[in-house]
Design a protein around this motif. Structure first.
Motif, short mmCIF file in Angstrom:
data_model
loop_
_atom_site.label_atom_id
_atom_site.label_comp_id
_atom_site.label_asym_id
_atom_site.label_seq_id
_atom_site.Cartn_x
_atom_site.Cartn_y
_atom_site.Cartn_z
N VAL A 72 45.38 34.13 44.83
CA VAL A 72 43.92 33.55 45.06
C VAL A 72 42.92 34.44 44.36
N LEU A 73 42.08 33.88 43.65
CA LEU A 73 41.26 34.13 42.68
C LEU A 73 40.28 35.28 43.83
N GLN A 74 40.08 36.62 43.02
CA GLN A 74 39.24 37.48 43.87
C GLN A 74 38.21 38.27 42.87
N PHE A 75 37.86 37.60 41.89
CA PHE A 75 36.92 38.04 41.04
C PHE A 75 35.49 37.99 41.74
N ASP A 76 34.62 39.00 41.24
CA ASP A 76 33.36 39.17 41.84
C ASP A 76 32.56 40.18 41.00
N GLU A 77 31.39 40.62 41.35
CA GLU A 77 30.61 41.24 40.60
C GLU A 77 31.23 42.61 40.07
N ASN A 78 31.95 43.17 41.04
CA ASN A 78 32.60 44.49 40.69
C ASN A 78 33.73 44.20 39.66
N ALA A 79 34.63 43.26 39.92
CA ALA A 79 35.66 42.82 38.71
C ALA A 79 34.70 42.62 37.21
N ASP A 80 33.72 41.85 37.33
CA ASP A 80 32.93 41.68 36.17
C ASP A 80 32.52 42.73 35.58
N LYS A 81 32.07 43.83 36.43
CA LYS A 81 31.61 45.04 35.67
C LYS A 81 32.59 45.80 34.97
N ILE A 82 34.04 45.95 35.47
CA ILE A 82 34.79 46.37 34.84
C ILE A 82 35.18 45.59 33.42
N HIS A 83 35.35 44.19 33.73
CA HIS A 83 35.55 43.40 32.44
C HIS A 83 34.53 43.87 31.43
N ASN A 84 33.31 43.79 31.86
CA ASN A 84 32.25 44.17 30.81
C ASN A 84 32.34 45.57 30.25
#
Length: 319
Positions: A72-84
């Motif tokens: 299940v998708l768990q992407f959020d702003e915290n995951a986005d920060k690590i991605h960036n």
């Protein structure tokens, strides 16, 4: 300069400008849309159950992106920060394997509690590994737009990653980084974004992106965004239509958190005013009419932490 210290987020420069250099990441329209991906707003369109040794998958729709995950998708702003952070480190080192220690992560995000930081870092890494992205409207893009598109087919962003004993790492899909190095544009991702949360995080990200994609246009276009466009980049908030069809409490559900982000959380980053539907300047968001709220503009009158010399160099280097 070491590649994994918070100071290494800024590119090397021999002739430093008055303002501090900001982190630089690869960016494109689809990578920007990935910044607003959120487990609460992504639309589930397909699910394949696992069969024996064949794993299942779940497919989601988000703006112009199709996202496939094994869980299940768990992407959020915290995951986005690590991605960036990974995008920034790749732009800096051109390496596909990116590492970050717990101490670096805590300094970067400003999180003081070690246990909380450890959980956030470990979860973020886990949730981005294996995500497959594709652009679902390639047939509608112009030839010029396709030049800057890294997701021309189903593409796994991170092929591996993990966290253990105070150290996390992610490994980019090397096929993707080859494409990104050729097609994407370098853009500033301000350090402050790593410490912001919720609406403030999404608003500042949207304003910085708008500033940079319109940098060769007029200042008016660079520094203003329709509130409707800003709200589209805030997946943590309910949509205007959802509130309209519900209790119609626009004030507490949308305007209040937007006001807090602008007037409290972003005061060190920008100064701004608003333009109503008649083009008249309004100093406060509360003065804007509800019936035309989405058509009103936020206008950045001052960028407090934007190094225009660095931005000029980025644009020239891309050319």
């Amino acid at each position: 300069m070491t590649t994994n210290s918070p100071d290494s987020l800024s590119p090397n420069s021999n002739d430093l400008t008055k303002q501090e250099l900001q982190p630089v990441r690869s960016s494109s329209a689809s990578l920007q849309q990935l910044d607003t991906l959120n487990k609460k707003t992504a639309i589930k369109i397909k699910e394949i159950k696992s069969r024996g040794s064949i794993p299942g998958s779940i497919t989601y729709q988000h703006e112009d992106l199709t996202i496939r995950v094994n869980e299940v998708l768990q992407f959020d702003e915290n995951a986005d920060k690590i991605h960036n952070y990974a995008l920034i480190q790749h732009a800096l080192t051109h390496k596909d394997k990116i590492t970050i220690t717990l101490a670096e992560y805590m300094q970067l995000t400003g999180i003081k509690d070690r246990k909380t930081a450890r959980e956030k870092l470990a979860n973020a890494i886990h949730h981005v590994v294996g995500i497959t992205i594709s652009r679902n409207n390639l047939d509608k893009l112009s030839k010029q737009q396709k030049k800057y598109e890294p997701f021309t087919h189903d593409t796994v962003i991170y092929i591996d990653g993990s966290y253990s004993y105070g150290k996390g790492w992610l490994e980019f899909n090397p096929n993707l980084t080859k494409i990104m190095d050729k097609t994407t544009r370098p853009m500033i991702y301000p350090k402050k974004l790593f410490q912001l949360k919720g609406t403030a995080y999404y608003v500042l990200n949207a304003l910085f992106y708008n500033k940079q994609v319109n940098y060769h246009n007029s200042l008016a276009r660079q520094n203003r965004m329709k509130l409707g466009s800003i709200l589209e980049k805030c997946p943590n908030l309910p949509t205007w239509d959802k509130v309209k069809n519900g209790n119609r409490n626009f004030g507490s559900r949308i305007i209040k958190p937007l006001k807090k982000a602008i007037e409290e959380d972003l005061t060190d980053e920008i100064e701004c005013c608003f333009l109503d539907q008649d083009g008249k300047t309004q100093l406060h968001i509360d003065n804007l009419p509800l019936d035309n709220f989405l058509q009103c503009f936020l206008v950045v009158t001052k960028w407090k932490d934007l190094n225009t010399d660095q931005l000029d160099r980025l644009k020239k280097s891309r050319k």
